[in-house]
Structure formats: structure tokens, C-alpha cells
Design a protein around this motif. Structure first.
Motif, short mmCIF file in Angstrom:
data_model
loop_
_atom_site.label_atom_id
_atom_site.label_comp_id
_atom_site.label_asym_id
_atom_site.label_seq_id
_atom_site.Cartn_x
_atom_site.Cartn_y
_atom_site.Cartn_z
N HIS A 310 0.80 -1.23 0.00
CA HIS A 310 0.00 0.00 0.00
C HIS A 310 0.83 1.27 0.00
CE1 HIS A 310 -3.96 -1.87 0.86
NE2 HIS A 310 -3.21 -2.79 1.42
N ASN A 407 -7.92 0.04 -6.11
CA ASN A 407 -8.81 0.10 -4.96
C ASN A 407 -10.25 0.43 -5.34
OD1 ASN A 407 -6.46 1.57 -2.54
ND2 ASN A 407 -6.86 -0.54 -3.11
N GLU A 594 1.37 8.87 -3.61
CA GLU A 594 0.10 8.36 -3.07
C GLU A 594 -0.23 7.08 -3.81
OE1 GLU A 594 -1.96 8.08 -0.45
OE2 GLU A 594 -2.49 10.20 -0.52
N GLY A 597 -5.18 6.25 -3.01
CA GLY A 597 -6.23 7.14 -2.54
C GLY A 597 -7.55 6.42 -2.71
C1 26V Z 1 2.51 3.00 7.97
C2 26V Z 1 2.85 3.58 9.15
C3 26V Z 1 4.22 3.97 9.35
C4 26V Z 1 4.52 4.67 10.57
C5 26V Z 1 3.46 4.95 11.55
C6 26V Z 1 2.16 4.37 11.38
C7 26V Z 1 1.87 3.77 10.11
C8 26V Z 1 0.61 3.37 9.85
C9 26V Z 1 0.29 2.79 8.67
C10 26V Z 1 1.24 2.62 7.72
C11 26V Z 1 0.88 2.02 6.45
C12 26V Z 1 0.39 3.05 5.56
C13 26V Z 1 -0.12 2.41 4.36
C14 26V Z 1 -1.38 3.07 3.90
O1 26V Z 1 -2.28 3.40 4.66
N1 26V Z 1 -1.45 3.24 2.63
C15 26V Z 1 -2.62 3.79 1.99
O2 26V Z 1 -3.39 2.69 1.54
C16 26V Z 1 -4.56 3.10 0.89
C17 26V Z 1 -5.35 1.86 0.56
O3 26V Z 1 -4.67 1.10 -0.38
C18 26V Z 1 -4.21 3.91 -0.36
O4 26V Z 1 -5.40 4.35 -0.95
C19 26V Z 1 -3.34 5.11 0.01
O5 26V Z 1 -2.91 5.76 -1.14
C20 26V Z 1 -2.15 4.62 0.82
O6 26V Z 1 -1.41 5.73 1.32
#
Ligand code: 26V
Length: 752
Positions: A310, A407, A594, A597
Motif C-alpha cells: 500500500h 482500490n 500516493e 487514494g
Molecule cells: C505506515 C505507518 C508507518 C509509521 C506509523 C504508522 C503507520 C501506519 C500505517 C502505515 C501504512 C500506511 C499504508 C497506507 O495506509 N497506505 C494507503 O493505503 C490506501 C489503501 O490502499 C491507499 O489508498 C493510500 O494511497 C495509501 O497511502
């Protein structure tokens, strides 16, 4: 028994005499009974969707829709002068997610159930979930979100497993959350917890003893990991989640009488980002305990698991020090070493492909790619970047394993529930088949030149603005003009998403208004989003926005034309109210950053026009609606990637090279603004923009301001704008999560 009789019997009194809380409880009980009457979906093969987050949103309204009785209940309460949406508002929103990844998982469960697929979710039951956001002195503060208190959506089961953490055994408890599909389908989300967790250890905001695992294990989602104890706690949580998942999966398979050698025939496991990656070595370990060799076990697990990436941000691609893993899960170390050794031998020591790097860190994504049969990105552009840049070496080795799954979003929640007026108007125009075949929305194009229809779309947008204005007035005491243009940027606070660029546009517009150059009509800019508690720059961006909000509010010359609102504690409920009211959807991330999204899709479906870069799924939105129905600005992903590769971007050159950029950036530390904020924090943000600006805000700023102005003037061409709204709604069918899940099943899971 009809609903009225049933509710009256639950209440022990007439509906008209009940309080909202009593009605909420009665409806919830009624819905629960209806859900239990619906058989669980079964099938030969079963999917387990494992995720650290499930951002489900409130359940009552969605369940009434999926049971097909929302209208009936609404009318019944209406007859008694009670508003169903006010009753729905009493439900505490589960705080089990952080952003897009968690909300995606929730939409996926809704679609899995609706498509009547045999698939469950597995995650953790966080007592305080993600923190609750508060503002004081224009700064973010975090407090615990006690969402679980009196929450009746979660049901304790008698299923429990022993989990070994740092050599000690902890006994888990499994809680279940029902997920019903639209018209048919019933599956479960299993959430694991520990009885000994003690909420009272949280003091002073969200601080607690990070070492007291017995008491803290499932308190928070993403506890602060800026130190070693925080990182260890994340590992504890992740292993607790996957150890329970692995034991549940194997137990269910044994109960069904399936041989574990056939696991891949009966089970598909989807690993949602790297948080659940330890499920791979854990399952291999358990299969070896059943008498298989490591090679046999690894082959079976590879054929069973799929991995979804992701993000390409390196800070989010987890790499755990082997030494930390050895402290928490020593039982996995021989397996991880063995898997690493096998890949080192197979791939001639290629460092790009190794699982354990020279610094003895375990790359969780590498583990996933080697030991699963599918790796997917979440939008076309993202998958191409994975294949050609970030994961190029892996792609060369396993070209057939890489695939894209753009997505999607659940139209039940993001149109039928959030925008009932538009939803029923669409029914009136084209019938209800779009609810099961979302591409039918294209039939709205029959009305492209129908003035009556276009006017009605405009009227519905206006009504939703009024509805939102009332909501935000009641919630936060803030007044919004429903005749203004509403621009919204709602998402986690992160430099790559560039809320700071929007703030610089606000300064640019403020300075223009001060000079007497007025916009064609008032503009409202709405932000919503939380910053990770340890992410200083994201917090500084919130501070800048709140400070601008105060400055402008207090300036009678400007506040007639410009309004800035940063909504407190942005969550699914706020999104459902805001998205239908929005005119311009701000999707302004730095191209290539990104992954997809999903907010962008929700806005489009509700008739907002996108102002964005060619990033993530914005590219696919542009392809669907055409250039004329979207506002694109800024550098494209290839240009951005080249700049990174050649170290070719120096923000100071943009600062020095443009009068208007210079002026806007300087204003951040002006006396005027500093009066309302903290000079030190504003200066830190300003210095970062001038000297680092890792996500290239100044690169795209002029292009952004120019295109935003075009959009704002185009809004006055009402005939054009109404057609843009219609085109966006009509082309949104592709973004139904039913389509996405259908593709996952066809290409990866093969459930039936
Ligand atoms: C990473 C981290 C790193 C440090 C602290 C906390 C934390 C929490 C979650 C994550 C993973 C982030 C991944 C994420 O949310 N990606 C999003 O996923 C969506 C669904 O696929 C996508 O639409 C977004 O573009 C993407 O940023």
C-alpha cells in the motif's frame, strides 16, 4: 412480526415515548436478531483477510441498508417525529483504523459479504484504537478514544489460543463482529484481545508503560515507535495478531477434516501491507511441527498467501532488527534465517532480494514477495512504479506474481448511506440496478443535456451543503456558508500529501484579498486529518492551518471571502457528512507518492470535481472522466522520480525564483500570523520548506495556484459545472469495491 411491533416489544413502550438512546438499543437488538437469522456464507475454499486495521465506521445505518429495511425504519421513526440519523449518531464509532488502508479493509469485508464469498477478516481489538485528536492553542493533542465502552457491536466468543511472547505464554480471547452484505451474505471479522489489558495504565494523554505487555498489548493502534520499547511493542502486537490467525486457520481446517498438505486448496490468506507478514514464518513453523520439512511447508504457504503493498514510502516499509525479533519471537528466528538462506542461495547473494540485510534487519516486504504467490499494488500507476522502480529486482525474478488491483469503495456506505438524496434521485432516473451493477451509473449520461436533471443535481449538492453546515455548527460551533465553494482535503497529515501546499494557497489568496482582488464568490477550505503523535512536521502543518484559520476568522476584510476550517478528530462519520457537500476534491500529493487514494473515489461518486496531480488513482479518474472533467496540475510521476534520482530539486531555487512563492513562504513567519501562533514551530516549517522540502511543495505550487483559480472561476459557469458533476458520478462505477473484490477473487483467491 413487523418492525414496529418488534421495536415496541423491545422498548416496552410506544416508539413516540422512547428516548433516542432507548431507540438506538432497540434497533441494534432488532438488527442483531436479523443478522443471526441470516446463515453464514460457506464454500469449499475460505479467504482470511489479515489486517492491523479495519476502519469499519458505525454499523447501524449500514446494517439497516444491507438488510433492506433502512427506508422502512426511517419512515416509521419519522412518523413519530424522530430522526433516524440522530439515533444513528449515538453509536460510538469503532476506532480500529488509521486511514486508507483500514477503510479499504472495511469496504472489502462489505463487498466480500455482498458477493457471498466465504471470507473472514482477522485483526486486533484495540481498546482505545487510534488516539482522539483535540486542539489547544492551535496545536494537536492526543487523548484515548474510549470507543469500546458499551459498544455492543463486538461479541465475545469462547475461542482462545495460547501465544508465546518473549518466552511467556499469553492466552488470547477472540471477539466477533458481524459483517452482512447487501441483500445477501454474512461473514465475520475476528478481533483478538488479551483479558489482562488494563486501560487504567494510560495517563497524561496517551502515555503508558511500554514495557508492561500484559497490560498494554492491545491498548492502542500504532503505539509510538520512536524508541526501542515502542518498536518491540509493535512486534508484540503483530505476532499476537498472526499467531492467533494462524492457529484459528489451522484449527478450522482440521475441524473440516482437511489435510494441512492441501492448505492452499482450501485456504487463501491475504496479507494487508506488512503488518501481518509474520504469518508466513509462523505458519511454516506450525506446519513443520506437524511433520513437514521447511521446503514443503514453505511451498504450501507460498501458494496460500497473497501480499498487498500500500505504499512506497520507505519509512512505512517495515524492517525489524533481527535482534528485536529474537527478543519477542525467538521461535521464528530459525525459520526466518532458513528462508533468508534459501533465497540467498537461490539468488546468488543479490542484496536487492535478500530478506535479512547487512545491518541484520528483516525486510518484511521481501519476506512477503518471496513467500507468497501474488504481490499487488493498489492502482495502475502504483503497480507500475513497484514493478519498474521500487521492487524492480523482485519483478524481474517473479514477473508473473505481480498484478494490479485498483482500490474501490463500498457504494452502500459512500452513496446510499452518506448521500440518501442523491442515491434515491439516481433510483428515480435509472432504476436500482446500479446498486448491484455499478457500471449502470453510466446511464446517467442520457440526462447530460436535461436541464431539469442538472438543476436537481445542483439542488441536491446545495442541500447537502446545508446539512453539513448544520452538522458542523452543532458539533464545533463553526458557521459555513452553503453558497460558498467548498474545497476539501481530508486524509492523514503527511508531507507527501502536501496539506502545506494548500495552506500556501490560502496565504496567496489571503494576500490577494488584502490587495482588493476578490474571488468570484466566497470560498471555504476544509481540512480533516490526524498527525502521528511523533511526526513533528505533520503537527507543524496542523499548527499552520489552525493559525491561518484564526487569523482569517478575525479579519473582517477577508472572512467574508475566505474561510478555513480544520475539523477536529476527523473520522468516518465526518467523512460521510462532508463528502456529499464538497465541490472541489483536493488530491494534491506529490506524483508517485500516493499509492492510490480512496477518498478521491468517494468525492467523485458524490459529484465533486477533482483538483489533483497525476498520482495514484487520480490517473484512472482522469482516464474515466476525460481531461475536461478534472483539474490536473503539477509534475508527473516520471518527472518527480527523475528529480529524486538526479538530486535535481532544490526548493530554495523556487523560493528565490518566484515573487509569489517567496511572499507566501515569508508570510508563515510574518508578525501578522505569528500573533496567532507559535513562532518557533512556524519557523521550523518555513525552514523546512526553504531548505529541505522533501516532497517538493514549491515545485508544484505555482501550477497548483493557477489551476485552482481556473476551477474557482469555472464554478461560476454553472451549466458547465453541473455537467462535470454528472460526468463524475456517471463514470464512478469502476471504483466500486465489488469490482475490486471480484478481481482479487478471479486472479488471486479463486474461492469459486
Ligand atoms: C505506515 C505507518 C508507518 C509509521 C506509523 C504508522 C503507520 C501506519 C500505517 C502505515 C501504512 C500506511 C499504508 C497506507 O495506509 N497506505 C494507503 O493505503 C490506501 C489503501 O490502499 C491507499 O489508498 C493510500 O494511497 C495509501 O497511502
Amino acid at each position: 412480526m413487523n418492525i414496529e411491533t418488534k421495536l415496541t416489544s423491545f422498548l416496552g413502550k410506544e416508539i413516540k415515548d422512547a428516548t433516542k438512546k432507548e431507540l438506538y438499543d432497540a434497533l441494534r437488538n432488532y438488527v442483531y436478531e436479523q443478522i443471526q437469522d441470516r446463515p453464514l456464507t460457506v464454500g469449499e475454499k475460505k479467504l482470511y483477510y489479515i489486517s492491523a486495521e479495519f476502519l469499519t465506521g458505525k454499523q447501524l445505518g449500514k446494517n439497516l441498508i444491507n438488510l433492506g429495511i433502512y427506508e422502512e425504519v426511517n419512515t416509521l421513526l419519522d412518523k413519530n417525529n424522530i430522526s433516524l440519523s440522530e439515533v444513528e449518531a449515538l453509536e460510538p464509532e469503532p476506532s480500529l483504523g488509521n486511514g486508507g488502508l483500514g477503510r479499504l479493509a472495511a469496504c472489502f469485508l462489505d463487498s466480500i459479504a455482498t458477493l457471498d464469498m466465504n471470507g473472514d477478516g482477522i485483526g486486533l481489538l484495540y481498546h482505545f484504537g487510534l488516539f482522539k485528536q483535540e486542539f489547544q492553542n492551535n496545536k494537536q493533542f492526543e487523548t484515548p478514544d474510549a470507543w469500546l465502552k458499551d459498544n455492543a457491536a463486538i461479541h465475545k466468543t469462547n475461542i482462545s489460543f495460547p501465544v508465546s511472547l518473549a518466552g511467556e505464554t499469553y492466552q488470547s480471547v477472540m471477539y466477533d463482529f458481524d459483517v452482512i452484505g447487501y441483500k445477501k451474505g454474512h461473514t465475520k471479522l475476528h478481533l483478538f484481545d488479551l483479558e489482562s489489558v488494563d486501560e487504567s495504565i494510560v495517563k497524561d494523554g496517551i502515555r503508558f508503560d511500554k514495557k508492561d505487555i500484559k497490560k498494554n498489548l492491545t491498548l492502542f493502534l500504532y503505539p509510538d515507535d520512536s524508541d526501542k520499547d515502542g518498536q518491540l511493542l509493535r512486534i508484540y502486537q503483530q505476532y499476537f495478531m498472526v499467531s492467533n490467525a494462524a492457529q484459528l486457520i489451522l484449527q478450522e481446517q482440521k475441524q473440516l477434516g482437511h489435510s494441512l498438505r492441501d492448505l492452499d486448496k482450501y485456504v487463501a490468506i491475504q496479507i494487508n501491507d506488512t503488518h501481518p507478514s509474520m504469518i508466513i514464518p509462523e505458519l511454516i513453523r506450525l506446519l513443520m511441527l506437524e511433520g513437514m520439512t521447511m521446503k514443503e511447508a514453505a511451498d504450501i504457504i507460498t501458494n496460500t498467501c497473497g501480499y498487498t503493498n500500500h505504499t512506497i514510502l520507505s519509512e512505512a516499509l517495515e524492517k525489524w532488527p533481527l535482534e528485536y525479533l529474537n527478543e519477542v519471537v525467538p521461535q521464528l528466528i530459525p525459520i526466518i534465517n532458513g528462508l533468508d538462506f534459501a533465497t540467498v542461495c537461490a539468488y546468488h547473494n543479490n542484496p536487492h532480494l535478500s530478506i535479512i540485510d547487512k545491518e541484520h534487519r528483516v525486510h518484511m516486504a521481501s519476506l512477503d514477495i518471496h513467500y507468497s504467490h501474488s504481490t499487488n499494488g493498489v492502482a495502475n500507476l502504483h503497480t507500475e512504479i513497484l514493478k519498474n522502480q521500487e521492487l524492480r529486482s523482485f519483478f524481474k525474478n517473479y514477473p508473473y506474481r505481480f498484478n494490479n488491483k485498483t482500490n474501490g469503495i463500498s457504494f452502500r456506505r459512500w452513496l446510499m448511506h452518506s448521500n440518501p438524496e442523491l442515491s434515491s434521485y439516481i433510483d428515480e432516473l435509472i432504476g436500482e440496478t446500479w446498486k448491484e451493477n455499478p457500471y449502470e451509473l453510466e446511464r446517467l449520461f442520457y440526462f447530460y443535456n436535461d436541464e431539469g436533471v442538472l438543476n436537481r443535481l445542483e439542488q441536491i449538492k446545495y442541500n447537502n451543503k446545508v446539512r453539513f453546515a448544520n452538522y458542523i455548527k452543532e458539533k464545533e460551533g463553526i458557521e459555513i456558508d452553503p453558497n460558498s465553494i467548498i474545497c476539501a482535503q481530508i486524509k492523514r497529515m503527511h508531507e507527501y500529501k502536501r496539506q502545506q501546499m494548500n495552506a500556501l494557497w490560502i496565504i496567496y489568496e489571503y494576500l490577494k484579498i488584502k490587495q482588493g482582488i476578490l474571488p468570484p464568490r466566497p470560498i471555504t477550505i476544509i481540512f480533516g486529518g490526524k498527525a502521528a503523535p511523533a511526526y513533528i512536521m505533520a503537527k507543524n502543518i496542523i499548527h499552520l492551518i489552525l493559525t491561518l484559520e484564526e487569523l482569517i476568522e478575525k479579519d473582517p476584510e477577508v472572512n467574508k471571502w475566505l474561510k478555513v476550517v480544520m475539523i477536529k478528530n476527523y473520522n468516518v462519520e465526518v467523512a460521510e457528512k462532508l463528502i456529499p457537500a464538497c465541490d472541489i476534491s483536493e488530491q494534491i500529493s506529490l506524483a508517485s507518492k500516493e499509492a492510490s487514494g480512496t477518498g478521491n473515489m468517494k468525492f467523485m461518486l458524490n459529484g465533486a470535481v477533482t483538483l489533483g496531480t497525476l498520482d495514484g488513482a487520480n490517473v484512472e479518474i482522469r482516464d474515466l472522466v476525460g481531461q475536461d472533467n478534472i483539474y490536473i496540475f503539477g509534475r508527473n510521476s516520471q518527472e518527480v522520480i527523475n528529480l529524486y534520482n538526479t538530486n535535481g530539486y532544490h526548493s530554495i531555487d523556487f523560493y528565490n525564483g518566484s515573487e509569489s512563492i517567496h511572499r507566501s513562504v515569508d508570510f508563515i513567519t510574518s508578525e501578522e500570523l505569528s500573533k496567532h501562533g507559535d513562532y518557533t514551530l512556524l519557523k521550523e516549517l518555513q525552514d523546512n520548506l526553504k531548505n529541505k522540502d522533501w516532497f517538493m511543495t514549491l515545485l508544484d505550487l505555482e501550477s497548483y495556484c493557477g489551476v485552482k483559480e481556473v476551477a474557482i472561476y469555472d464554478y461560476e459557469n454553472r451549466e458547465k459545472w453541473k455537467r462535470m458533476m454528472l460526468s463524475n458520478i456517471a463514470r464512478a462505477g469502476f471504483f466500486s469495491s465489488d469490482r475490486t473484490i471480484y478481481e482479487y477473487n478471479n486472479d488471486i483467491w479463486h474461492l469459486k
